[in-house]
Write a protein that holds these residues in place. Sequence first.
Motif, short mmCIF file in Angstrom:
data_model
loop_
_atom_site.label_atom_id
_atom_site.label_comp_id
_atom_site.label_asym_id
_atom_site.label_seq_id
_atom_site.Cartn_x
_atom_site.Cartn_y
_atom_site.Cartn_z
N GLN A 1 68.60 -12.24 23.57
CA GLN A 1 67.44 -12.09 24.82
C GLN A 1 67.04 -10.76 24.39
O GLN A 1 65.63 -10.47 24.31
N ALA A 2 67.98 -9.57 24.30
CA ALA A 2 67.72 -7.86 24.31
C ALA A 2 67.15 -8.50 23.14
O ALA A 2 65.99 -7.43 23.32
N THR A 3 67.18 -8.76 21.90
CA THR A 3 66.61 -7.86 20.74
C THR A 3 65.17 -9.09 20.43
O THR A 3 64.13 -8.46 20.09
N LYS A 4 65.59 -10.34 20.44
CA LYS A 4 64.04 -10.99 20.97
C LYS A 4 62.48 -10.86 21.86
O LYS A 4 61.90 -10.44 21.15
N ASP A 5 63.37 -10.00 22.98
CA ASP A 5 62.38 -9.16 23.90
C ASP A 5 61.86 -7.77 23.17
O ASP A 5 61.00 -7.59 23.39
N GLN A 6 62.58 -7.29 22.27
CA GLN A 6 62.11 -6.22 21.17
C GLN A 6 61.51 -6.06 20.64
O GLN A 6 60.29 -5.82 20.68
N VAL A 7 61.87 -7.18 20.01
CA VAL A 7 61.43 -7.87 19.04
C VAL A 7 59.14 -8.31 19.05
O VAL A 7 58.31 -7.69 18.63
N LEU A 8 59.35 -9.50 20.00
CA LEU A 8 58.22 -9.38 20.75
C LEU A 8 57.27 -8.06 22.03
O LEU A 8 55.89 -7.64 21.60
N ASP A 9 58.18 -6.93 21.86
CA ASP A 9 57.19 -6.17 22.71
C ASP A 9 56.77 -4.81 21.15
O ASP A 9 55.43 -4.72 21.37
N GLU A 10 57.67 -4.98 20.61
CA GLU A 10 56.96 -3.84 19.28
C GLU A 10 55.61 -5.15 18.91
O GLU A 10 54.52 -4.41 18.47
N PHE A 11 55.88 -6.44 18.25
CA PHE A 11 54.69 -7.23 18.37
C PHE A 11 53.51 -6.85 18.79
O PHE A 11 53.03 -7.06 18.57
N TYR A 12 53.16 -7.30 20.32
CA TYR A 12 52.53 -6.96 21.04
C TYR A 12 52.36 -5.54 21.20
O TYR A 12 50.48 -5.24 21.10
N GLU A 13 52.84 -4.65 21.15
CA GLU A 13 52.14 -3.28 21.03
C GLU A 13 51.50 -3.26 19.16
O GLU A 13 50.11 -2.44 19.23
N VAL A 14 51.39 -3.46 18.83
CA VAL A 14 50.90 -3.40 16.73
C VAL A 14 49.38 -4.17 17.38
O VAL A 14 48.64 -3.92 16.88
N CYS A 15 49.40 -5.55 17.71
CA CYS A 15 48.68 -6.17 17.92
C CYS A 15 47.31 -5.97 18.95
O CYS A 15 46.68 -5.29 18.61
#
Length: 338
Positions: A54-68
């Motif tokens: 779940q930690a990795t999923k959260d990190q990827v989602l956070d990065e995706f959100y920041e780029v968007c």
Amino acid sequence: MASPKTQELSGIQKSAILLITLGPEKSAKIFKHLKEDEIETLTLEIANTRSISQATKDQVLDEFYEVCLAQQFIAEGGIAYAKDLLEKALGAEKAMDVIGKLTASLQVRPFEFIRKTDASQLLNFIQDEHPQTIALILSYLSSNQASVIISSLPPDKQADVAKRIAMMDRTSPDVIKSIEKVLERKLASLVNQDYTIAGGVDAVVEILNTVDRGTEKHILETLEVEEPELADEIRKKMFVFEDILTLDDKSIQRVLREVDNNELAVALKSTNEEVQNVIFNNMSKRLAVMIKEDMDFMGPVRMKDVEEAQQKIVNIIRKLEDSGEIIISRGGGDEIVV
């Protein structure tokens, strides 16, 4: 086993994790916008991805959100504006990291601020500029904006600008930067340092497909005198065979009266079912059956022969439009008098 940090993951791995996290319904919508090879690569990566914490999923989602978020800010006000807002939201170090990831692959279009300006207002800025300058600016605008501006130029300038757009290839960033400074100094930093491809025949075709018929006709007639080969190339791209779908039934029936049945059978060999159905629905059932049989019996046909047959039909369509017997729908506000 410790979860991998997102820095250790490749772009394709992050994309696969993102799609897995989003779930099948949302991922399916994303796939619709990807190329076949991209879908294949992602599907393979997803298949090979086993357990994800779940930690990795959260990190990827956070990065995706920041780029968007960064992309949204850049679209609204440019890189400097995006950097300022991201620093307030994420901190200076994180903001630079996100911007750095984007600028490696992101091309911010020159004259972005102009794309949000009303075309009639923009006309006041550029109508007295040199035709080459106008052509460069119009090359970066939407076809709708460019069509309004080119339609409003003096007739003697319209064809000149259209010709320059069509013949434009690569423009030095220094030239673009110089023109941008005149129009808007604060956006000079947005210019990409690579040579930027703009203009070309396709660009002028998009514009001419949107302007009113009078402007289009004047530009093409002028180009036929000054640049006959260029005019011919533009005309060939103005209305392609598949655009027959935009004609009403009455116009299609009028076109079919001028078309040789053998030519039509060849022209339909490589078209999609939708185009074929529109054609067959506008002729007698008996004739439709005959043409379908001809298509089956003729076997494989060279693509060159198909394209030549389609071009002959397109020429008929253009001729009927010029004579006023049919109307080709376009976005430039042609008025129909009834």
